[in-house]
Design an enzyme around this catalytic site. Sequence first.
Site, mmCIF file in Angstrom:
data_model
loop_
_atom_site.group_PDB
_atom_site.id
_atom_site.type_symbol
_atom_site.label_atom_id
_atom_site.label_comp_id
_atom_site.label_asym_id
_atom_site.label_seq_id
_atom_site.Cartn_x
_atom_site.Cartn_y
_atom_site.Cartn_z
ATOM 1 N N GLU A 187 -7.913 2.152 6.190
ATOM 2 C CA GLU A 187 -8.007 2.415 4.750
ATOM 3 C C GLU A 187 -7.139 1.476 3.919
ATOM 4 O O GLU A 187 -7.461 1.167 2.783
ATOM 5 C CB GLU A 187 -7.611 3.872 4.453
ATOM 6 C CG GLU A 187 -6.109 4.164 4.358
ATOM 7 C CD GLU A 187 -5.336 3.959 5.653
ATOM 8 O OE1 GLU A 187 -5.959 3.932 6.720
ATOM 9 O OE2 GLU A 187 -4.097 3.817 5.586
ATOM 10 N N ASP A 197 3.434 5.875 5.813
ATOM 11 C CA ASP A 197 2.425 4.860 5.492
ATOM 12 C C ASP A 197 2.622 4.259 4.097
ATOM 13 O O ASP A 197 1.793 3.482 3.633
ATOM 14 C CB ASP A 197 1.018 5.466 5.653
ATOM 15 C CG ASP A 197 0.038 4.436 6.211
ATOM 16 O OD1 ASP A 197 0.505 3.386 6.685
ATOM 17 O OD2 ASP A 197 -1.178 4.671 6.136
ATOM 18 N N ASP A 219 -10.115 4.980 9.236
ATOM 19 C CA ASP A 219 -8.669 4.871 9.393
ATOM 20 C C ASP A 219 -8.149 3.491 8.963
ATOM 21 O O ASP A 219 -6.953 3.304 8.782
ATOM 22 C CB ASP A 219 -8.307 5.141 10.864
ATOM 23 C CG ASP A 219 -6.849 5.508 11.045
ATOM 24 O OD1 ASP A 219 -6.160 5.674 10.026
ATOM 25 O OD2 ASP A 219 -6.404 5.615 12.199
ATOM 26 N N ASP A 274 -1.477 9.323 6.092
ATOM 27 C CA ASP A 274 -2.692 8.740 6.654
ATOM 28 C C ASP A 274 -3.211 9.607 7.792
ATOM 29 O O ASP A 274 -2.736 9.523 8.922
ATOM 30 C CB ASP A 274 -2.358 7.318 7.155
ATOM 31 C CG ASP A 274 -3.573 6.602 7.714
ATOM 32 O OD1 ASP A 274 -4.683 7.172 7.648
ATOM 33 O OD2 ASP A 274 -3.408 5.475 8.220
ATOM 34 N N ARG A 322 -6.592 -1.698 4.151
ATOM 35 C CA ARG A 322 -7.269 -2.942 3.773
ATOM 36 C C ARG A 322 -8.303 -2.673 2.690
ATOM 37 O O ARG A 322 -8.618 -3.551 1.909
ATOM 38 C CB ARG A 322 -7.870 -3.612 5.003
ATOM 39 C CG ARG A 322 -8.948 -2.873 5.691
ATOM 40 C CD ARG A 322 -9.234 -3.440 7.074
ATOM 41 N NE ARG A 322 -8.302 -2.954 8.082
ATOM 42 C CZ ARG A 322 -8.333 -3.286 9.364
ATOM 43 N NH1 ARG A 322 -9.213 -4.128 9.810
ATOM 44 N NH2 ARG A 322 -7.457 -2.784 10.206
ATOM 45 N N LYS A 344 -6.695 10.821 13.297
ATOM 46 C CA LYS A 344 -5.654 10.362 14.216
ATOM 47 C C LYS A 344 -5.299 11.472 15.200
ATOM 48 O O LYS A 344 -5.435 12.648 14.876
ATOM 49 C CB LYS A 344 -4.392 9.978 13.428
ATOM 50 C CG LYS A 344 -4.523 8.664 12.701
ATOM 51 C CD LYS A 344 -3.190 8.206 12.153
ATOM 52 C CE LYS A 344 -3.324 6.972 11.308
ATOM 53 N NZ LYS A 344 -3.644 5.762 12.060
ATOM 54 N N LYS A 402 0.857 -1.195 0.000
ATOM 55 C CA LYS A 402 0.000 0.000 0.000
ATOM 56 C C LYS A 402 0.890 1.240 0.000
ATOM 57 O O LYS A 402 1.868 1.316 0.743
ATOM 58 C CB LYS A 402 -0.938 -0.044 1.204
ATOM 59 C CG LYS A 402 -0.584 0.812 2.397
ATOM 60 C CD LYS A 402 -1.618 0.670 3.528
ATOM 61 C CE LYS A 402 -1.407 1.710 4.605
ATOM 62 N NZ LYS A 402 -2.115 1.464 5.848
HETATM 63 N N1 BES Z 1 -1.326 3.233 8.759
HETATM 64 C C1 BES Z 1 -2.028 2.775 9.910
HETATM 65 C C2 BES Z 1 -1.246 1.755 10.717
HETATM 66 C C3 BES Z 1 0.014 2.219 11.390
HETATM 67 C C4 BES Z 1 -0.009 2.503 12.742
HETATM 68 C C5 BES Z 1 1.191 2.341 10.689
HETATM 69 C C6 BES Z 1 1.146 2.915 13.350
HETATM 70 C C7 BES Z 1 2.353 2.756 11.310
HETATM 71 C C8 BES Z 1 2.324 3.028 12.641
HETATM 72 C C9 BES Z 1 -3.357 2.135 9.498
HETATM 73 O O1 BES Z 1 -3.948 2.648 8.353
HETATM 74 C C10 BES Z 1 -4.299 2.400 10.620
HETATM 75 O O2 BES Z 1 -4.609 3.532 10.815
HETATM 76 N N2 BES Z 1 -4.702 1.376 11.297
HETATM 77 C C11 BES Z 1 -5.587 1.495 12.384
HETATM 78 C C12 BES Z 1 -6.810 0.705 12.047
HETATM 79 C C13 BES Z 1 -7.849 0.705 13.111
HETATM 80 C C14 BES Z 1 -8.403 2.054 13.364
HETATM 81 C C15 BES Z 1 -8.938 -0.207 12.650
HETATM 82 C C16 BES Z 1 -4.883 0.947 13.633
HETATM 83 O O3 BES Z 1 -4.329 -0.131 13.555
HETATM 84 O O4 BES Z 1 -4.853 1.679 14.620
HETATM 85 ZN ZN ZN Z 2 -2.642 3.627 6.979
HETATM 86 ZN ZN ZN Z 3 -5.216 4.351 8.773
#
Ligand code: BES
Ligand code: ZN
Ligand code: ZN
Length: 464
Positions: free
Chosen positions: A313, A252, A311, A234, A315, A241, A229
Site C-alpha cells: 500500500e 509503519d 499489502d 498496516d 507505494r 498479515k 508514508k
Molecule cells: N509496511 C510493510 C513493510 C514492512 C515490513 C515494514 C516489515 C516494517 C517491517 C509494507 O507495506 C508491506 O507490507 N510490504 C510487503 C509488500 C509485499 C506484500 C508486496 C512486504 O514487503 O512484505
Molecule cells: Zn506498510
Molecule cells: Zn503493507
Amino acid sequence: MLEIIQSFTESKNSALVWLIKNKFDLETYSFLNLDEKILSKIEKIFSEQKNTTLKIFLWRDDFEEVIFLFYLDVKKDLHLFLWENIEKLPENITFEYSKDNILLDSIILWKYEYNEFKSEKKELNLQIVTQELSKKSLLERLSTIKNITDARDIVNKPSCDKTPDKYVWYIKSLKFKNTRVKVLDYEEIKREWLGLLEAVWKASNYKPRMVILEKIMDKKLPTIWLVWKWITFDTGWLNIKVEDYMYWMKEDMAGSASLLFVAKELDEKDLNCNVIIALPLAENSISWDAYRPGDILKSYSGKTVEVTNTDAEGRLILADWVSYLSKNYTLESITIIATLTGACMVALGYNYAWIMWDNRQFIDSLLENETFESYWELPLNDFYVEKTKWKISDFINYTSWVMAGSSMWWAFLRNFCLNNEKFTHIDIAWVAFAKEKYWLYNPWATGFGVDSLSKLILNYGKTR
Ligand code: BES
Ligand code: ZN
Ligand code: ZN
C-alpha cells in the site's frame, strides 16, 4: 533529570563514569587521589592494550564508585565496545561531555525507554560535566538527541493514538518557528482526486490528510524534497498479515516520524537550501469497503494500476503523492524514506537502511555519514521498471517472480515521477524498530534518520 555542571567536584551522583582513550586522559582524574594499587592496575590495563572496564569503589562521601571504560584498540569498533558496557552502568551517573558526543549519545540513546504507559517510570539521573567553551555544542547535541527520542516516542505510541487527525494536531503542537505547516484536509484531497490514496484509506473511519512542511530560505536556492508514508497501522488489508508481522505494524509511520523531527531539527538552523517535507497520512483497516486484489485503480497521474497485493500500500499512496508534487511544484530531487518492504529487512536486518539512487550526491553523503545510522546501497536496473508494466492495466503494484522486493518498489515509484526527477529511495523497514538491543538502538523505535538526514541537509548547504 539532566543537569549540566562545570566540574566533577560539583557532582552529587554516586557514580562517576570515564571513557579513557589515551594516557593523557588519566591526568584529568588526579583530583580523585587514587591510591597506588589502583594506579598500577590502570597502568597494567594500558600495557595490555585491551578494551575493558574497571570499577572502583571509593567508599567516600562524594563518590562511591568510579567506572573506567578503557578504549584502547582503535581497530575495534568503539560503538560495539560501549554497547556491551553501557547497559551495566547505574541510573545515577556523572560523566564528561566530549566533542565526539560518544558517551553522551550512548548513555541517553541507549538507556532511552518508552514509559508513557508504565505505572512506574524509570528515570535517568545524569550530570554532565562540561567547560563553558563546549556548552553550546553540548546543548545543540542534547537538542538533536531530544528530537531522536521524540521521534521514538511517537513511533512507539499505539496506532489508536496517532490517527491522521490526531497526528495533524500533534504536528501543530510542535510549534515550528521558521517552518510553514500546510494541511490539506479530506475535501481538498478529494477535489484533487488522488485515486490510489483513496483506495488505501477508504476502509477506515479516519479520513486521510496531507501535510507539507516548508522551510524556504531563499527561492533562488535549490529545494530538497523529502517524502514519507504515514500509515498508522498496516493490516495488509485483504492480503492480511500473519501473527508476528501484524504485531509490528504500528511502526509503519516511522519514516514520517523521522522526517517530522528532521524538520524540527532544521527549523532554527541556517541552511543553504530550501527543504520541503511532504507526507500523506492514512489510517487503514479492513471492512466490506476495502480494496481487493485484482481491483484496477486510476492514479492521480491518470495511469492505471492493478492491485496485485493490497499489502503493497505504501507505494500506492506515495505514487499519487509523488505525481501530485511532480505536477504542482518544480522539483530538483526527491527523497523518499519509509518502512516499505519485508525484502529490506530480510537483506539487511536492523543494521542498515537500504538506499537506492538517482541522486549520487545524497547517496555518498549517507554512506559516509558519521552518525550511528548506517546505510547500504543496493543496485537498480531498468529491468525492474519494465517488470512493473502490465497486460490489463498500465502497471501492477507487486509481482512475486522478480523477487528483488525493494528494487521493485523503487521501480514502481519511478513511473510516477512525471518529470524524471532525481529520485532517492530509503527503506527503513527494520532499522526503524529494533527487535533487541543493538548499538544505540533500544527496543522498540530507533528514530532512525533524524540524525543522518538532518546532517545531510545541513552539510548540503555548506558545501555549495
Ligand atoms: N509496511 C510493510 C513493510 C514492512 C515490513 C515494514 C516489515 C516494517 C517491517 C509494507 O507495506 C508491506 O507490507 N510490504 C510487503 C509488500 C509485499 C506484500 C508486496 C512486504 O514487503 O512484505
Ligand atoms: Zn506498510
Ligand atoms: Zn503493507
